[in-house]
Scaffold this motif. Structure first.
Motif, PDB file in Angstrom:
ATOM      1  N   TYR A  49       0.844  -1.193   0.000  1.00  0.00           N
ATOM      2  CA  TYR A  49       0.000   0.000   0.000  1.00  0.00           C
ATOM      3  C   TYR A  49       0.876   1.238   0.000  1.00  0.00           C
ATOM      4  CZ  TYR A  49       1.410   0.416   4.840  1.00  0.00           C
ATOM      5  OH  TYR A  49       2.168   0.537   5.967  1.00  0.00           O
ATOM      6  N   ALA A  50       0.282   2.346  -0.396  1.00  0.00           N
ATOM      7  CA  ALA A  50       0.897   3.658  -0.245  1.00  0.00           C
ATOM      8  C   ALA A  50      -0.212   4.659  -0.048  1.00  0.00           C
ATOM      9  CB  ALA A  50       1.725   4.032  -1.469  1.00  0.00           C
ATOM     10  N   THR A  51      -0.026   5.590   0.905  1.00  0.00           N
ATOM     11  CA  THR A  51      -0.964   6.692   1.093  1.00  0.00           C
ATOM     12  C   THR A  51      -0.177   7.996   1.139  1.00  0.00           C
ATOM     13  OG1 THR A  51      -0.921   6.622   3.524  1.00  0.00           O
ATOM     14  CG2 THR A  51      -2.556   5.232   2.406  1.00  0.00           C
ATOM     15  N   LEU A  52      -0.746   9.023   0.555  1.00  0.00           N
ATOM     16  CA  LEU A  52      -0.145  10.354   0.584  1.00  0.00           C
ATOM     17  C   LEU A  52      -1.160  11.332   1.140  1.00  0.00           C
ATOM     18  CD1 LEU A  52       2.178  12.354  -0.208  1.00  0.00           C
ATOM     19  CD2 LEU A  52       0.906  12.710  -2.347  1.00  0.00           C
ATOM     20  N   ARG A  53      -0.853  11.915   2.303  1.00  0.00           N
ATOM     21  CA  ARG A  53      -1.683  13.001   2.858  1.00  0.00           C
ATOM     22  C   ARG A  53      -1.167  14.310   2.284  1.00  0.00           C
ATOM     23  NH1 ARG A  53      -4.808  14.382   7.713  1.00  0.00           N
ATOM     24  NH2 ARG A  53      -5.694  16.408   7.149  1.00  0.00           N
ATOM     25  N   LEU A  54      -2.029  14.993   1.539  1.00  0.00           N
ATOM     26  CA  LEU A  54      -1.694  16.273   0.936  1.00  0.00           C
ATOM     27  C   LEU A  54      -2.904  17.179   1.137  1.00  0.00           C
ATOM     28  CD1 LEU A  54       0.685  17.531  -0.729  1.00  0.00           C
ATOM     29  CD2 LEU A  54      -0.638  16.975  -2.781  1.00  0.00           C
ATOM     30  N   GLY A  55      -2.765  18.166   2.004  1.00  0.00           N
ATOM     31  CA  GLY A  55      -3.913  18.960   2.372  1.00  0.00           C
ATOM     32  C   GLY A  55      -4.924  18.098   3.110  1.00  0.00           C
ATOM     33  N   ASP A  56      -6.176  18.180   2.715  1.00  0.00           N
ATOM     34  CA  ASP A  56      -7.227  17.370   3.333  1.00  0.00           C
ATOM     35  C   ASP A  56      -7.522  16.108   2.533  1.00  0.00           C
ATOM     36  OD1 ASP A  56      -7.749  18.991   5.578  1.00  0.00           O
ATOM     37  OD2 ASP A  56      -8.928  20.372   4.344  1.00  0.00           O
ATOM     38  N   ARG A  57      -6.724  15.831   1.525  1.00  0.00           N
ATOM     39  CA  ARG A  57      -6.931  14.650   0.695  1.00  0.00           C
ATOM     40  C   ARG A  57      -5.911  13.564   1.040  1.00  0.00           C
ATOM     41  NH1 ARG A  57     -11.595  14.537  -2.610  1.00  0.00           N
ATOM     42  NH2 ARG A  57     -12.218  16.714  -2.921  1.00  0.00           N
ATOM     43  N   GLY A 111      -4.800   0.006   5.348  1.00  0.00           N
ATOM     44  CA  GLY A 111      -5.080  -1.398   5.616  1.00  0.00           C
ATOM     45  C   GLY A 111      -4.927  -1.861   7.044  1.00  0.00           C
ATOM     46  N   TYR A 112      -4.659  -0.948   7.968  1.00  0.00           N
ATOM     47  CA  TYR A 112      -4.524  -1.330   9.370  1.00  0.00           C
ATOM     48  C   TYR A 112      -5.903  -1.369  10.029  1.00  0.00           C
ATOM     49  CZ  TYR A 112       0.560  -0.773   9.308  1.00  0.00           C
ATOM     50  OH  TYR A 112       1.892  -0.914   9.040  1.00  0.00           O
ATOM     51  N   PRO A 113      -6.083  -2.218  11.036  1.00  0.00           N
ATOM     52  CA  PRO A 113      -7.357  -2.226  11.745  1.00  0.00           C
ATOM     53  C   PRO A 113      -7.537  -0.916  12.515  1.00  0.00           C
ATOM     54  CG  PRO A 113      -5.738  -3.622  12.861  1.00  0.00           C
ATOM     55  CD  PRO A 113      -5.127  -3.197  11.558  1.00  0.00           C
ATOM     56  N   PRO A 114      -8.807  -0.525  12.708  1.00  0.00           N
ATOM     57  CA  PRO A 114     -10.044  -1.249  12.376  1.00  0.00           C
ATOM     58  C   PRO A 114     -10.693  -0.784  11.084  1.00  0.00           C
ATOM     59  CG  PRO A 114     -10.552   0.484  13.931  1.00  0.00           C
ATOM     60  CD  PRO A 114      -9.091   0.648  13.555  1.00  0.00           C
ATOM     61  N   ASP A 151     -13.480  -1.678   2.783  1.00  0.00           N
ATOM     62  CA  ASP A 151     -12.096  -1.326   2.534  1.00  0.00           C
ATOM     63  C   ASP A 151     -11.219  -2.568   2.680  1.00  0.00           C
ATOM     64  OD1 ASP A 151      -9.973   0.353   1.935  1.00  0.00           O
ATOM     65  OD2 ASP A 151     -10.665   1.927   3.281  1.00  0.00           O
ATOM     66  N   TRP A 152      -9.932  -2.390   2.430  1.00  0.00           N
ATOM     67  CA  TRP A 152      -8.991  -3.502   2.418  1.00  0.00           C
ATOM     68  C   TRP A 152      -8.224  -3.561   3.734  1.00  0.00           C
ATOM     69  CZ3 TRP A 152      -3.678  -2.162   2.476  1.00  0.00           C
ATOM     70  CH2 TRP A 152      -2.798  -3.238   2.414  1.00  0.00           C
ATOM     71  N   GLN A 153      -7.908  -4.776   4.199  1.00  0.00           N
ATOM     72  CA  GLN A 153      -7.064  -4.960   5.371  1.00  0.00           C
ATOM     73  C   GLN A 153      -5.906  -5.891   5.017  1.00  0.00           C
ATOM     74  OE1 GLN A 153      -8.708  -5.389   9.375  1.00  0.00           O
ATOM     75  NE2 GLN A 153     -10.748  -5.244   8.491  1.00  0.00           N
ATOM     76  N   TRP A 189      -7.162 -12.084   1.350  1.00  0.00           N
ATOM     77  CA  TRP A 189      -7.097 -12.548  -0.042  1.00  0.00           C
ATOM     78  C   TRP A 189      -8.126 -11.804  -0.877  1.00  0.00           C
ATOM     79  CZ3 TRP A 189      -4.311 -14.270  -3.632  1.00  0.00           C
ATOM     80  CH2 TRP A 189      -4.813 -14.948  -4.750  1.00  0.00           C
ATOM     81  N   ARG A 190      -7.650 -11.108  -1.904  1.00  0.00           N
ATOM     82  CA  ARG A 190      -8.516 -10.358  -2.803  1.00  0.00           C
ATOM     83  C   ARG A 190      -8.496 -10.930  -4.217  1.00  0.00           C
ATOM     84  NH1 ARG A 190     -11.181  -5.609  -1.301  1.00  0.00           N
ATOM     85  NH2 ARG A 190     -11.126  -5.491   0.972  1.00  0.00           N
ATOM     86  N   GLY A 191      -7.874 -12.094  -4.383  1.00  0.00           N
ATOM     87  CA  GLY A 191      -7.734 -12.654  -5.720  1.00  0.00           C
ATOM     88  C   GLY A 191      -6.426 -12.215  -6.354  1.00  0.00           C
TER      89      GLY A 191
END
Length: 380
Positions: A63-71, A296-299, A305-307, A311-313
């Motif tokens: 995974y990768a997430t980018l916080r930029l402003g409120d997005r 992808g972290y709980p909860p 959403d994905w955790q 397995w998603r195939g």
């Protein structure tokens, strides 16, 4: 599954009399993964990226997430684990170990169908030696549910991030990188918790994980406490090149929360130097990224959403953009750990790193009586 050796079996690195295809436990929750934080010193952007392998469920994901402003821009990918354990690639996300413990390359390929989607090419370079975190164990009732070994490291990043039509230059002088590498057994979704899920609920949990890079040193603080403040994990360590690591005592933290929440705005971690002198590590939160949203972290909501480890195939990839302006839009985030990019000061020096924090349920030292308790509307 084939019973033939894999390529890694050529090397004298075995720990148990098994092929390196296998781990030494049959626990379905066996895992091996990493997380990287890349933050600019102004607090404008926070990139979090990670990759995990789950050998007993046959899954590899990233995974990768980018916080930029409120997005919050998120890319996630999952696939079937293969015998090539050196290939740290899932969908558009890759990690390449160019020099172990010293230099790694992080990439996210652009989506041809979405020119505004997240993409990056970064080189993560260590500034200090990697250092061990305490051996981490956790029980629910009589069952050992978590047993992990970790090392942590801080450095610099260079390269480019592209998102929403903008190209962001990542430079060593204006950005900091931290990373954590861990393996062992850690709960993943899909297992019936049995009696533990019904009767042995945790009354309270309080967590701080804090890697900080200064120009001349790296400081690592870990605190995990139960509802009554009993310390179950503790570390405060200073790392310098070519010098022995120094322990910095038994950390105590004063956190200033945003009124009406458990969202930290500032914190002071009280440490003790080698000559028993008091040292205060102060943190000023710059921007924040809840790990339950996108990463992808709980909860995270398993229905929406994905955790990790699920397995998603084969060849599953997902891209999303989350609006973080309204906390009510992501109610589960309040019950998960959040990574806060922060500016730190210590002994007259300024540094940058992560103030990772989660406080759920009762925590007597903080004055939280139950899961509904939050900081009062006046200053603490």
């Amino acid at each position: 599954m084939s019973d033939r050796p894999i390529a890694l079996d050529e090397y004298p690195i075995h720990q148990v009399p098994l092929s390196l295809r296998h781990v030494a436990t049959g626990d379905r929750n066996a895992y091996d993964r990493c997380i990287f934080h890349v933050l600019d010193h102004s607090g404008r952007a926070l990139l979090i990226a990670g990759l995990g392998v789950y050998p007993n469920t046959g899954v590899i994901d990233a995974y990768a997430t980018l916080r930029l402003g409120d997005r919050l821009h998120a890319v996630r990918a999952s696939d079937a684990l293969t015998d090539d354990r050196m290939a740290l690639t899932v969908g558009p996300l890759s990690i390449t170990v160019e020099e172990p413990l010293a230099r790694l390359r992080l990439t996210c390929a652009a989506d041809p169908g979405d020119p505004d989607g997240l993409a990056y090419d970064l080189t993560w370079t260590a500034a200090f030696p990697a250092t061990w975190e305490p051996h981490h164990t956790q029980y629910r009732g009589d069952r050992l549910t978590l047993q992990a070994r970790r090392f942590v490291q801080a450095g610099t990043c260079t390269g480019r991030i592209r998102v929403a039509g903008e190209e962001i230059a990542v430079t060593a002088g204006e950005w900091t990188g931290t990373r954590d590498r861990s393996w062992g057994v850690r709960p993943i979704p899909g297992e019936d918790p049995g009696r533990a899920g019904e009767e042995l609920r945790t009354e309270g949990f309080h967590w701080i994980w804090c890697p900080v890079r200064f120009d001349d040193r790296f400081v690592m603080v870990i605190v995990q406490e139960d509802a009554d403040g009993y310390r179950t994990l503790n570390e405060a360590r200073q790392v310098r090149p070519d010098r022995p690591d120094v322990q910095l005592g038994w950390p105590h933290t004063d956190i200033t929360y945003r009124p009406g929440t458990r969202h930290p705005e500032r914190a002071v971690v009280h440490l003790t130097g080698p000559a028993r002198e008091p040292l205060d590590l102060t943190a000023e939160v710059l921007t924040s990224s809840p790990l339950a949203v996108g990463a992808g972290y709980p909860p995270a909501d398993p229905d929406d959403d994905w955790q990790h480890g699920t397995w998603r195939g084969r060849g599953w990839t997902d891209r999303r953009v989350y609006d973080l302006k309204d906390p009510a839009a992501h109610p589960r985030a309040a019950y998960g750990v959040t990574d806060h990019a922060a500016r730190f000061t210590l002994d007259g020096r300024t540094g940058y790193g992560i103030f990772e924090h989660g406080s759920f349920g009762r925590h007597d030292p903080s004055g939280f009586a139950d899961h509904a308790a939050v900081a009062p509307e006046t200053d603490r």
